[in-house]
Enzyme design. Structure first.
Site, PDB file in Angstrom:
ATOM      1  N   GLU A  81       2.569 -10.017   0.578  1.00 40.85           N
ATOM      2  CA  GLU A  81       2.831  -8.584   0.486  1.00 40.85           C
ATOM      3  C   GLU A  81       4.330  -8.343   0.693  1.00 40.85           C
ATOM      4  O   GLU A  81       5.097  -9.282   0.956  1.00 40.85           O
ATOM      5  CB  GLU A  81       2.002  -7.812   1.530  1.00 40.85           C
ATOM      6  CG  GLU A  81       2.016  -6.312   1.269  1.00 40.85           C
ATOM      7  CD  GLU A  81       0.980  -5.508   2.063  1.00 40.85           C
ATOM      8  OE1 GLU A  81       0.129  -6.111   2.739  1.00 40.85           O
ATOM      9  OE2 GLU A  81       1.048  -4.271   1.983  1.00 40.85           O
ATOM     10  N   ASP A  95       0.859  -1.200   0.000  1.00 40.70           N
ATOM     11  CA  ASP A  95       0.000   0.000   0.000  1.00 40.70           C
ATOM     12  C   ASP A  95       0.889   1.243   0.000  1.00 40.70           C
ATOM     13  O   ASP A  95       2.107   1.156   0.146  1.00 40.70           O
ATOM     14  CB  ASP A  95      -0.932  -0.007   1.222  1.00 40.70           C
ATOM     15  CG  ASP A  95      -0.168   0.116   2.540  1.00 40.70           C
ATOM     16  OD1 ASP A  95       0.663  -0.755   2.816  1.00 40.70           O
ATOM     17  OD2 ASP A  95      -0.389   1.082   3.287  1.00 40.70           O
ATOM     18  N   HIS A 141       2.099  -8.824  -3.608  1.00 41.63           N
ATOM     19  CA  HIS A 141       1.018  -7.859  -3.385  1.00 41.63           C
ATOM     20  C   HIS A 141       1.670  -6.489  -3.230  1.00 41.63           C
ATOM     21  O   HIS A 141       2.129  -6.121  -2.135  1.00 41.63           O
ATOM     22  CB  HIS A 141       0.241  -8.242  -2.120  1.00 41.63           C
ATOM     23  CG  HIS A 141      -0.911  -7.330  -1.825  1.00 41.63           C
ATOM     24  ND1 HIS A 141      -2.158  -7.516  -2.359  1.00 41.63           N
ATOM     25  CD2 HIS A 141      -0.995  -6.216  -1.052  1.00 41.63           C
ATOM     26  CE1 HIS A 141      -2.972  -6.561  -1.929  1.00 41.63           C
ATOM     27  NE2 HIS A 141      -2.281  -5.750  -1.133  1.00 41.63           N
ATOM     28  N   ASP A 143       1.982 -17.725  -4.537  1.00 47.67           N
ATOM     29  CA  ASP A 143       2.538 -16.508  -5.141  1.00 47.67           C
ATOM     30  C   ASP A 143       1.452 -15.823  -5.966  1.00 47.67           C
ATOM     31  O   ASP A 143       1.444 -15.904  -7.181  1.00 47.67           O
ATOM     32  CB  ASP A 143       3.739 -16.900  -6.014  1.00 47.67           C
ATOM     33  CG  ASP A 143       4.408 -15.693  -6.641  1.00 47.67           C
ATOM     34  OD1 ASP A 143       4.219 -14.575  -6.131  1.00 47.67           O
ATOM     35  OD2 ASP A 143       5.120 -15.882  -7.648  1.00 47.67           O
TER      36      ASP A 143
HETATM   37  O1  9MR Z   1       3.056  -6.523   8.982  1.00 44.53           O
HETATM   38  C1  9MR Z   1       1.802  -6.403   9.632  1.00 44.53           C
HETATM   39  C2  9MR Z   1       1.390  -7.758  10.156  1.00 44.53           C
HETATM   40  O2  9MR Z   1       2.289  -8.209  11.126  1.00 44.53           O
HETATM   41  C3  9MR Z   1      -0.010  -7.668  10.724  1.00 44.53           C
HETATM   42  O3  9MR Z   1      -0.437  -8.955  11.091  1.00 44.53           O
HETATM   43  C4  9MR Z   1      -0.948  -7.079   9.674  1.00 44.53           C
HETATM   44  C5  9MR Z   1      -2.374  -6.939  10.155  1.00 44.53           C
HETATM   45  O4  9MR Z   1      -2.477  -5.995  11.153  1.00 44.53           O
HETATM   46  O5  9MR Z   1      -0.481  -5.808   9.259  1.00 44.53           O
HETATM   47  C6  9MR Z   1       0.777  -5.851   8.675  1.00 44.53           C
HETATM   48  O6  9MR Z   1       1.164  -4.574   8.316  1.00 44.53           O
HETATM   49  C7  9MR Z   1       0.587  -4.017   7.155  1.00 44.53           C
HETATM   50  C8  9MR Z   1       0.190  -2.614   7.536  1.00 44.53           C
HETATM   51  O7  9MR Z   1      -0.846  -2.637   8.457  1.00 44.53           O
HETATM   52  C9  9MR Z   1      -0.168  -1.760   6.322  1.00 44.53           C
HETATM   53  N1  9MR Z   1       0.849  -1.828   5.321  1.00 44.53           N
HETATM   54  C10 9MR Z   1       1.172  -3.166   4.896  1.00 44.53           C
HETATM   55  C11 9MR Z   1       1.648  -3.975   6.063  1.00 44.53           C
HETATM   56  C12 9MR Z   1       2.136  -5.360   5.634  1.00 44.53           C
HETATM   57  O8  9MR Z   1       1.112  -6.202   5.295  1.00 44.53           O
END
Ligand code: 9MR
Ligand code: ZN
Length: 535
Positions: free
Chosen positions: A517, A152, A462, A508
């Protein structure tokens, strides 16, 4: 579809000549051979039966080919099956580290990515408009810059501070290895590339700091953008409320950075230190925990934490380290017996970062330092026994296969390196390397979790630009989140059958954000470990 045609799993980027080298297979074979790419056998040996591995559900056989030290390109074969190609060379890890570091350039926000540095993966200036406070739109700020967090386009202070810490710690401990990394980025004065890259995020965090030293928790639009290029994401950018974690992490990372940049640019180092002191002052005036949760109407990443004691501990330690002032020492000691892990190196738990800052400080109490080192030794011993009991040598429990599990693997690599270097426990060196082997393909799926690294590597992360840029492939150097035993995005839930062993819960696919991601703080511990192994 990204399909693996190999059955013998190795580190697809390769091995240092003197490294421990293990190939893994989930089928019975008594003998194996290593062949060069002309098909000539250069080594044969007997496999070992590891037995059943519960994390993968595989009965694993291993092939130890450590005795092969000659530089070259090879593959392994056994029972009519083979591995992808890999090299043995002195510079595999320097190259790996440079590729991982260069990935940060692609995440730069607020600037154009130029063909000279980005090849075909260019984009125009993005997210340049001023951001407005969530609750009072009349308050606006220029917060242009920094790195996009992940798939994102949000920018989050605590996540940024963690990514910076991993890389700056590396610079502090092993300056020669880190400063010689070349990343093909626009030059920035006399700064080594890694410091030029980190400056992008440091400058942005300073813009997120309010005049009173408080720090906005994040800058995002109200909801994640659809899969469009960053310059097309023109929705209003908001400054979400301040948090005490953001202030403490800012104080900590600015202090750490000021010590490192001083050698190159005294004026910049002063500016960083002032920023650190300003946020620390705010923390002193605001002793209560000020957490963060999304206000109604905001759907971007939360990065919430349940307390800020570890963040304050980290801030006090770094400021003590860089100034030697007694008040920081006092604050640090007052937090020492609080109940939070003192070896944690994450984005939510930063106690280990505080411990390291104190261990590395010039002043400080040796009894405390030894106690903090002992924690790392014990943690490394615990991880070693996990690694020894896993068929693929990774230091993981079933639970550790969560969203972003590869960060757990990479943090274990960091812990082994810290125990080897700061506690003198050199026996952990091969264990650090095994964690990277896992990341680069020595795992139950035989996939390299770094884009562009190895023949069978992640191709469809992602990551918005990778999908929106109409280029068939993704650029190299991104660490995917990895296998997740509790997948929670729609597509992953559909694709991963119930009961799949945790190490195999991965596909993937671009939609699978809970598996595939990318983020800055999954790349940063990889930079730390790979750069350390580069020598
Ligand atoms: O890396 C984060 C992961 O440990 C959490 O479980 C998840 C859900 O809260 O969020 C991940 O962080 C994301 C963040 O909130 C927004 N940008 C992308 C991050 C990676 O997925
Ligand atoms: Zn941007």
């Amino acid at each position: 579809m990204n399909i693996n045609k190999y059955h013998i799993f190795i580190n697809q980027t390769g091995y240092l000549p003197n490294a421990v080298k293990t190939a893994y297979m989930a089928f019975p074979a008594e003998e194996f051979s290593v062949c060069d790419c002309g098909g000539r056998t250069v080594l044969t040996g007997r496999t070992e039966r590891f037995g059943f591995d519960s994390l993968s559900g595989d009965t694993v056989f291993t092939a130890d080919f450590s005795s092969l030290e000659k530089s070259g390109k090879y593959y392994i074969s056994a029972a009519g099956k083979r591995s992808a190609e890999f090299v043995i060379s002195e510079d595999v890890y320097r190259k790996n580290a440079e590729m991982l570091l260069h990935a940060f350039y692609y995440l730069r926000c607020g600037c154009e990515l130029e063909p000279e540095y980005a090849g075909e993966f260019v984009h125009k200036k993005c997210h340049t408009a001023p951001a407005a406070e969530w609750y009072d739109h009349s308050v606006t700020r220029d917060i242009c810059g920094g790195w996009h967090d992940a798939g994102d386009y949000g920018r989050y202070v605590t996540a940024g501070a963690a990514a910076l810490q991993h890389m700056l710690l590396g610079c502090r401990l092993f300056p020669e290895r880190f400063y010689r990394l070349k990343s093909n980025i626009p030059p920035c004065g006399k700064l080594p590339d890694i410091l030029a890259e980190c400056k992008v995020e440091l400058d942005w965090i300073m813009k997120m700091q309010r005049e009173d030293g408080a720090v906005y928790h994040k800058a995002t639009t109200a909801h994640h953008a659809p899969f469009i290029m960053p310059e097309d994401d023109t929705a209003q950018m908001y400054l979400l409320p301040v948090s005490s974690m953001a202030a403490a992490d800012t104080a900590a990372v600015m202090a750490l950075a000021s010590g490192i940049y001083r050698e190159f640019d005294g004026e910049y180092a002063d500016k960083l230190l002032k920023a650190a002191e300003k946020s620390y002052k705010w923390l002193e005036n605001n002793p209560d925990f000020l957490g963060f949760d999304n206000p109604e109407g905001c759907g971007t990443g939360v990065y919430g934490e349940r307390g800020d004691k570890d963040n304050r501990f980290w801030a006090a330690a770094e400021l003590f380290g860089v100034t030697g002032e007694e008040k920081y020492h006092r604050d640090f000691r007052a937090l020492l017996d609080e109940d939070f892990p003192k070896t944690a190196l994450g984005f939510g738990e930063v106690g280990g970062m505080g411990a390291l800052a104190y261990i590395l400080s010039a002043g400080g109490d040796d009894t405390i330092k030894n106690r903090l080192k002992k924690n790392f030794s014990e943690k490394a011993a615990e991880l070693k026994s996990l690694s020894d009991s896993c068929g693929y040598g990774t230091a993981m429990t079933g639970r550790a296969f969560c969203w972003g599990s590869n960060m757990n693997v990479l943090k274990s690599a960091m812990t082994f390196i810290i125990a080897a270097e700061l506690c003198g426990e050199r026996e952990y060196i091969p264990y650090a390397q095994k964690q990277l082997d896992y990341i680069y393909g020595a795992n139950a799926l035989g996939i390299s979790y770094v884009t562009g690294a190895g023949e069978y590597s992640v191709k469809y992360p992602h990551y918005r630009p990778a999908d929106a840029d109409r280029i068939d492939r993704c650029h190299e150097g991104f660490v995917s989140g990895g296998a997740n035993g509790r997948p929670c995005d729609e597509k992953a839930i559909k694709l991963i059958p119930e009961g799949t062993p945790p190490m195999k819960c991965f596909v993937d696919e671009v939609e699978c954000y809970s598996l595939n991601e990318i983020t800055i703080y999954w790349n940063s511990p990889a930079v730390f470990a790979a750069a350390w192994l580069s020598e």
